[in-house]
Design an enzyme around this catalytic site. Structure first.
Site, PDB file in Angstrom:
ATOM      1  N   HIS A 264       0.841  -1.197   0.000  1.00  0.00           N
ATOM      2  CA  HIS A 264       0.000   0.000   0.000  1.00  0.00           C
ATOM      3  C   HIS A 264       0.879   1.250   0.000  1.00  0.00           C
ATOM      4  CE1 HIS A 264      -3.843  -2.083   0.834  1.00  0.00           C
ATOM      5  NE2 HIS A 264      -3.069  -2.936   1.487  1.00  0.00           N
TER       6      HIS A 264
ATOM      7  N   ALA B 201      13.192 -22.178   3.335  1.00  0.00           N
ATOM      8  CA  ALA B 201      12.054 -22.103   4.249  1.00  0.00           C
ATOM      9  C   ALA B 201      11.855 -20.712   4.847  1.00  0.00           C
ATOM     10  CB  ALA B 201      12.243 -23.121   5.381  1.00  0.00           C
TER      11      ALA B 201
ATOM     12  N   ALA C 130      17.193 -19.563   4.236  1.00  0.00           N
ATOM     13  CA  ALA C 130      16.014 -19.640   5.099  1.00  0.00           C
ATOM     14  C   ALA C 130      15.830 -18.373   5.919  1.00  0.00           C
ATOM     15  CB  ALA C 130      16.129 -20.846   6.027  1.00  0.00           C
TER      16      ALA C 130
ATOM     17  N   ARG D 156      21.252 -10.211   1.407  1.00  0.00           N
ATOM     18  CA  ARG D 156      22.486  -9.702   0.815  1.00  0.00           C
ATOM     19  C   ARG D 156      23.252 -10.845   0.162  1.00  0.00           C
ATOM     20  NH1 ARG D 156      21.872  -6.481   5.426  1.00  0.00           N
ATOM     21  NH2 ARG D 156      22.186  -4.242   5.058  1.00  0.00           N
TER      22      ARG D 156
ATOM     23  N   LYS E  14      27.551 -15.514  -1.664  1.00  0.00           N
ATOM     24  CA  LYS E  14      28.569 -16.147  -2.497  1.00  0.00           C
ATOM     25  C   LYS E  14      27.947 -16.547  -3.826  1.00  0.00           C
ATOM     26  CE  LYS E  14      27.737 -20.681  -0.348  1.00  0.00           C
ATOM     27  NZ  LYS E  14      28.356 -21.819   0.376  1.00  0.00           N
TER      28      LYS E  14
END
Length: 217
Positions: free
Chosen positions: A130, A154, A172, A192, A195
């Site tokens: 929104h 997950a 995860a 971020r 590797k």
């Protein structure tokens, strides 16, 4: 609520005239059409009665139900019974892609999964937000695309407009708000770069993604 906020009524020349502040009946009307809301209500009924109770291995049955509501699904697609799909007609899944257990696919806008891509349990694909700079908080939608052979691990949140590159891996419990480059591994909140993703041959020899004949397509 006091009378000043509600407004008051006065009789003027035989007519009842309302004075004071007035407010719209619904300051936040639904951005979705009546057709859209009825279709979602019907889909929710089907999900509750036919999709969710189906045995785990009945992937073909669930593909049939999704396709009957407009989903575009390739061969061997796996959508688990506890996965939630907000609007099947906004879902496209390539061959052998997967929405795992308890995945929440909030596809107000289009969600596209490439071939062999996987979204693991409890992840959330969110195509809508929104505009918080507007008091009426209008809905903003942007599509999500997952490249071929990408893996969303997950409990990951993927935000509106994000493109996960081919072969990329999201660790995860990460939160992804920007595009992820192909064949990279990212993680964290916000996600971020960690590797490069390196593939391995059957003999345990590491290969660059560009050397993988499947990755080259």
């Amino acid at each position: 609520m006091d009378a000043g906020r509600r407004g008051s009524s006065r009789v003027r020349q035989g007519r009842l005239v309302r004075v004071g502040p007035s407010f719209p009946r619904n300051p936040f009307p639904s951005p979705h059409s009546l057709k859209n809301r009825l279709a979602r209500a019907l889909w929710q009924l089907v999900w509750l009665t036919l999709f969710r109770p189906s045995p785990r291995v009945f992937h073909g049955w669930r593909r049939l139900l999704l396709r009957s509501f407009g989903a575009k699904l390739g061969r061997g697609v796996h959508v688990y019974p506890s996965a939630k799909v907000w609007a099947p007609w906004n879902l496209e899944m390539g061959h052998h892609s997967c929405l795992g257990p308890c995945v929440d696919c909030y596809n107000v806008d289009r969600v596209k999964l490439g071939e062999f891509s996987t979204v693991s349990q409890y992840s959330y694909l969110c195509t809508a937000t929104h505009n918080y700079q507007d008091f009426s908080m209008p809905l903003i939608t942007k599509p999500i695309e997952l490249g071929a052979r990408s893996w969303i691990a997950a409990d990951v949140f993927v935000g509106p407009g994000v493109c996960i590159g081919e072969g990329a891996v999201v660790g995860a419990r990460s939160a992804v708000f920007r595009d992820v480059e192909p064949w990279t591994v990212v993680g964290g909140n916000p996600a971020r770069f960690l590797k490069r993703r390196e593939l391995q041959s059957g003999k345990g020899v590491r290969l660059d993604a560009s050397a993988d004949p499947v990755a080259r397509g």
